[in-house]
Design a protein around this motif. Structure first.
Motif, PDB file in Angstrom:
ATOM      1  N   ILE A   1      33.939 -51.693  26.448  1.00  0.00           N
ATOM      2  CA  ILE A   1      34.415 -50.769  25.291  1.00  0.00           C
ATOM      3  C   ILE A   1      34.909 -51.796  24.344  1.00  0.00           C
ATOM      4  N   LYS A   2      35.763 -52.780  24.842  1.00  0.00           N
ATOM      5  CA  LYS A   2      36.336 -53.755  23.902  1.00  0.00           C
ATOM      6  C   LYS A   2      35.200 -54.797  23.324  1.00  0.00           C
ATOM      7  N   GLN A   3      33.840 -55.060  24.005  1.00  0.00           N
ATOM      8  CA  GLN A   3      32.727 -55.807  23.564  1.00  0.00           C
ATOM      9  C   GLN A   3      32.194 -54.995  22.366  1.00  0.00           C
ATOM     10  N   TYR A   4      32.355 -53.569  22.429  1.00  0.00           N
ATOM     11  CA  TYR A   4      31.980 -52.882  21.324  1.00  0.00           C
ATOM     12  C   TYR A   4      32.871 -52.510  20.179  1.00  0.00           C
ATOM     13  N   LYS A   5      33.912 -53.395  20.060  1.00  0.00           N
ATOM     14  CA  LYS A   5      35.203 -52.868  19.115  1.00  0.00           C
ATOM     15  C   LYS A   5      36.030 -52.004  19.422  1.00  0.00           C
ATOM     16  N   GLY A   6      35.741 -51.120  20.513  1.00  0.00           N
ATOM     17  CA  GLY A   6      36.787 -49.963  20.917  1.00  0.00           C
ATOM     18  C   GLY A   6      37.881 -50.745  21.449  1.00  0.00           C
ATOM     19  N   ARG A   7      38.994 -49.862  21.426  1.00  0.00           N
ATOM     20  CA  ARG A   7      40.312 -50.399  21.793  1.00  0.00           C
ATOM     21  C   ARG A   7      40.780 -49.595  22.942  1.00  0.00           C
ATOM     22  N   VAL A   8      41.458 -50.314  24.045  1.00  0.00           N
ATOM     23  CA  VAL A   8      41.837 -49.650  25.253  1.00  0.00           C
ATOM     24  C   VAL A   8      43.413 -49.961  25.286  1.00  0.00           C
ATOM     25  N   PHE A   9      44.129 -48.878  25.196  1.00  0.00           N
ATOM     26  CA  PHE A   9      45.472 -49.061  25.668  1.00  0.00           C
ATOM     27  C   PHE A   9      46.249 -47.673  26.043  1.00  0.00           C
ATOM     28  N   ALA A  10      47.262 -47.866  26.280  1.00  0.00           N
ATOM     29  CA  ALA A  10      48.222 -46.411  26.870  1.00  0.00           C
ATOM     30  C   ALA A  10      49.136 -46.379  25.835  1.00  0.00           C
ATOM     31  N   LEU A  11      49.527 -45.013  25.853  1.00  0.00           N
ATOM     32  CA  LEU A  11      50.662 -44.766  24.835  1.00  0.00           C
ATOM     33  C   LEU A  11      52.091 -44.830  25.592  1.00  0.00           C
ATOM     34  N   GLN A  12      53.144 -44.908  24.753  1.00  0.00           N
ATOM     35  CA  GLN A  12      54.263 -45.398  25.552  1.00  0.00           C
ATOM     36  C   GLN A  12      55.002 -44.237  26.302  1.00  0.00           C
ATOM     37  N   ASP A  13      54.672 -43.244  26.053  1.00  0.00           N
ATOM     38  CA  ASP A  13      55.090 -42.068  26.867  1.00  0.00           C
ATOM     39  C   ASP A  13      54.324 -41.959  28.080  1.00  0.00           C
ATOM     40  N   GLU A  14      53.357 -42.634  28.173  1.00  0.00           N
ATOM     41  CA  GLU A  14      52.327 -42.388  29.468  1.00  0.00           C
ATOM     42  C   GLU A  14      51.642 -43.649  29.712  1.00  0.00           C
ATOM     43  N   PRO A  15      52.700 -44.637  30.064  1.00  0.00           N
ATOM     44  CA  PRO A  15      51.786 -46.018  30.283  1.00  0.00           C
ATOM     45  C   PRO A  15      50.848 -46.039  31.475  1.00  0.00           C
ATOM     46  N   GLU A  16      50.705 -44.883  32.449  1.00  0.00           N
ATOM     47  CA  GLU A  16      49.815 -45.262  33.545  1.00  0.00           C
ATOM     48  C   GLU A  16      48.541 -44.662  33.091  1.00  0.00           C
ATOM     49  N   VAL A  17      48.372 -44.090  31.599  1.00  0.00           N
ATOM     50  CA  VAL A  17      46.953 -43.509  31.297  1.00  0.00           C
ATOM     51  C   VAL A  17      46.279 -44.480  30.293  1.00  0.00           C
ATOM     52  N   LEU A  18      45.381 -45.126  30.476  1.00  0.00           N
ATOM     53  CA  LEU A  18      44.579 -45.899  29.462  1.00  0.00           C
ATOM     54  C   LEU A  18      43.612 -45.074  28.673  1.00  0.00           C
ATOM     55  N   ARG A  19      43.556 -45.185  27.628  1.00  0.00           N
ATOM     56  CA  ARG A  19      42.752 -44.202  26.766  1.00  0.00           C
ATOM     57  C   ARG A  19      41.846 -45.336  25.716  1.00  0.00           C
ATOM     58  N   VAL A  20      40.767 -44.414  25.172  1.00  0.00           N
ATOM     59  CA  VAL A  20      39.787 -45.289  24.339  1.00  0.00           C
ATOM     60  C   VAL A  20      40.185 -44.907  22.924  1.00  0.00           C
ATOM     61  N   TRP A  21      40.358 -46.030  21.803  1.00  0.00           N
ATOM     62  CA  TRP A  21      40.618 -45.414  20.820  1.00  0.00           C
ATOM     63  C   TRP A  21      39.853 -46.259  19.742  1.00  0.00           C
ATOM     64  N   LEU A  22      39.673 -45.595  18.403  1.00  0.00           N
ATOM     65  CA  LEU A  22      38.766 -46.066  17.445  1.00  0.00           C
ATOM     66  C   LEU A  22      39.421 -47.499  16.839  1.00  0.00           C
ATOM     67  N   PRO A  23      38.598 -48.420  16.429  1.00  0.00           N
ATOM     68  CA  PRO A  23      39.081 -49.567  15.840  1.00  0.00           C
ATOM     69  C   PRO A  23      39.960 -49.348  14.749  1.00  0.00           C
ATOM     70  N   PHE A  24      39.840 -48.315  14.107  1.00  0.00           N
ATOM     71  CA  PHE A  24      40.445 -48.466  12.678  1.00  0.00           C
ATOM     72  C   PHE A  24      41.489 -47.283  13.005  1.00  0.00           C
ATOM     73  N   ASP A  25      41.897 -46.290  13.969  1.00  0.00           N
ATOM     74  CA  ASP A  25      42.677 -45.220  13.645  1.00  0.00           C
ATOM     75  C   ASP A  25      43.123 -45.110  15.080  1.00  0.00           C
ATOM     76  N   ASN A  26      44.261 -44.316  15.418  1.00  0.00           N
ATOM     77  CA  ASN A  26      44.911 -44.385  16.644  1.00  0.00           C
ATOM     78  C   ASN A  26      44.404 -42.996  17.035  1.00  0.00           C
ATOM     79  N   ALA A  27      43.267 -42.785  17.236  1.00  0.00           N
ATOM     80  CA  ALA A  27      42.641 -41.305  17.693  1.00  0.00           C
ATOM     81  C   ALA A  27      41.029 -41.931  18.288  1.00  0.00           C
ATOM     82  N   PRO A  28      40.599 -41.070  19.154  1.00  0.00           N
ATOM     83  CA  PRO A  28      40.966 -39.866  19.722  1.00  0.00           C
ATOM     84  C   PRO A  28      41.813 -40.124  20.927  1.00  0.00           C
ATOM     85  N   GLY A  29      41.966 -41.311  21.453  1.00  0.00           N
ATOM     86  CA  GLY A  29      42.655 -41.374  22.777  1.00  0.00           C
ATOM     87  C   GLY A  29      41.824 -40.721  23.950  1.00  0.00           C
ATOM     88  N   LEU A  30      40.653 -41.235  24.134  1.00  0.00           N
ATOM     89  CA  LEU A  30      39.706 -40.418  25.255  1.00  0.00           C
ATOM     90  C   LEU A  30      40.375 -41.017  26.637  1.00  0.00           C
TER      91      LEU A  30
END
Length: 474
Positions: A248-277
């Protein structure tokens, strides 16, 4: 052009041509007739499942078949987005197809149902195409100077590998065709909606599995002391797997967890904090397909032995609160086989209330397939009673059954899930071999994560989805 679907029940056979005439049973084994007249695929020409009043060996709602039982229950997050299927006599009498599909996003329930209905036919078409191509290439490559006994020995050695390779290729092509159909569907916008899939084909004593997303398949097997063991057959394809996150990172997608759910990594667009798949592979979700989320399945093959008893496929609403061992224990100790799936769902619902009383229970769908093909002979009245009652409960508030996407859709508000303080188990580093985009994993067991609840698969829709355009939500 005549086509047929094998829907045999016992000794009876139901088949039909495109003009309503009865089709000869000789074409049932491959499910394709008149192949010299056109190059269209099986799924293009086969009679639509929606056009048939019923198929005796295909079940998609709560109930049982000759060798399986299935059950789903709506959670507390809106429309039930889980779908499931068991199709016995799939292509031939010794083949069974079963699957579980967990939708997400505004149209996730429509995506899951569309995949449930279309993917089996695409798999038949892909398998037929692969067999035909291999047969042609085999004839072209035959030199004719090999001794007969050597040819027989070579066939015996390569037969299993050839079957495994054929099914691997068929799963890959079918999943690719399914995602392509969703992208071009005229009335079903999958830009920010998608579905997981775990599909199993049991052919004789062989299991062939294709999987994307975080639904899971496990097997109950006996050890040398006749004690039940839980064997995990698939990997939960989430962004917390290093190989998935790296792609995912190689294709410029972002992977990180929200502060209120640190154990759940999600996929985000490179230019927006969405959709959090909350998964790394899925059907649909085309807003993320350019950024590392793929629909390529992981392929698994398992040769069954006499000790293998049953397989359980379920959506993550079950695995978030029940371990593999607990599910195997529940199924093996059920008072009758036909109620096993229902008891698993009931147990999951109870655990949701006990472990996470302030969280919203997720949808749950379970398929239990017993390898010996024997089901109980108890009265069907009890099964019909619980099935009809639960179906009414499952579809309460469900405004949409078809996949035309034209009726009003439920909204997708952002929900925060209250989580337990129990720490997650450390993820094991999984060793997999990747070939042509499909990985094969054997002789490995993965433990379910404890102390983690099911959160919304999507946190929010991208802001630009409200704009008018070809990718905007209708």
């Amino acid at each position: 052009m005549g086509c047929c679907v094998s829907t045999r029940s016992g000794s009876s056979t139901y088949s039909s041509g495109s003009n309503g005439d009865i089709v000869s049973p000789s074409c049932l084994e491959i499910g394709f007739c008149g192949q010299k007249r056109a190059r269209r695929t099986f799924s293009d020409n086969v009679i639509s499942l929606h056009q048939l009043p019923w198929l005796p060996n295909k079940i998609v709602t709560n109930g049982k078949s000759r060798s399986s039982c299935i059950f789903t229950q709506q959670g507390q997050k809106g429309v039930n987005q889980d779908a499931m299927i068991v199709w016995e006599d799939f292509m031939s009498e010794d083949v069974i197809f079963c699957g579980v599909f967990d939708g997400h996003g505004p149209r996730g329930h429509l995506v899951a149902r569309r995949v449930r209905d279309a993917l089996p036919l695409k798999l038949i078409s892909s398998l037929h195409s692969c067999k035909s191509r291999r047969k042609r290439s085999g004839k072209a490559g035959f030199k004719g100077n090999i001794e007969p006994e050597n040819r027989e020995s070579e066939k015996d050695i390569s037969a299993e590998d050839d079957l495994n390779s054929t099914w691997r290729e068929a799963f890959l092509k079918a999943y690719k065709a399914m995602d392509k159909e969703l992208k071009s569907h005229p009335n079903l916008n999958c830009f920010c909606s998608g579905s997981t899939a775990v599909t199993i084909v049991k052919q004789g004593s062989e299991l062939f599995i294709g999987s994307i997303g975080d639904s899971r398949a496990i097997m109950g097997s006996k050890d040398s002391n006749d004690s039940m063991l839980a064997i995990q057959l698939t990997v939960d394809l989430k962004p917390d797997l290093p190989r998935e996150a790296e792609r995912i990172k190689q294709y410029k997608g972002r992977v990180f967890a929200l502060q209120d759910e640190p154990e759940v990594l999600r996929v985000w667009l490179p230019f927006d904090n969405a959709p959090g798949l909350a998964m790394a592979r899925a059907f649909g979700d085309f807003c993320l397909k350019k950024y590392g989320v793929i629909s390529v399945p992981e392929f698994y093959h398992h040769a069954l032995t006499d000790r293998d008893q049953f397989v359980v496929i379920a959506s993550d609403g079950v695995w978030d609160v029940l371990s593999n061992e607990e599910v195997v224990e529940i199924v093996s100790s059920a008072p009758n086989r036909s109620s096993a799936a229902r008891i698993v769902v009931a147990s999951a619902a109870r655990e949701w209330k006990l472990k996470y009383p302030t969280s919203k229970m997720d949808d749950c769908a379970v398929v239990c397939l017993f390898f010996d093909g024997k089901m109980d002979l108890e009265s069907d009245c009890d099964e019909q009673c619980f099935s009809s009652a639960t179906i009414q409960s499952n579809h309460f508030g469900d405004q949409i059954e078809s996949d035309d996407g034209q009726k009003s859709e439920p909204s997708l508000p952002r929900n925060y899930t209250v989580r337990s303080s129990v720490e997650n188990e450390t993820n094991r580093e999984l060793s997999v071999d990747v070939e042509d985009g499909i990985s094969s994993v054997e002789n490995q067991n993965w433990l379910s994560l404890e102390g983690i609840t099911r959160v919304n698969s999507l946190v929010q829709l991208p802001r630009f989805c409200d704009e008018k355009g070809p990718n905007a939500l209708s």
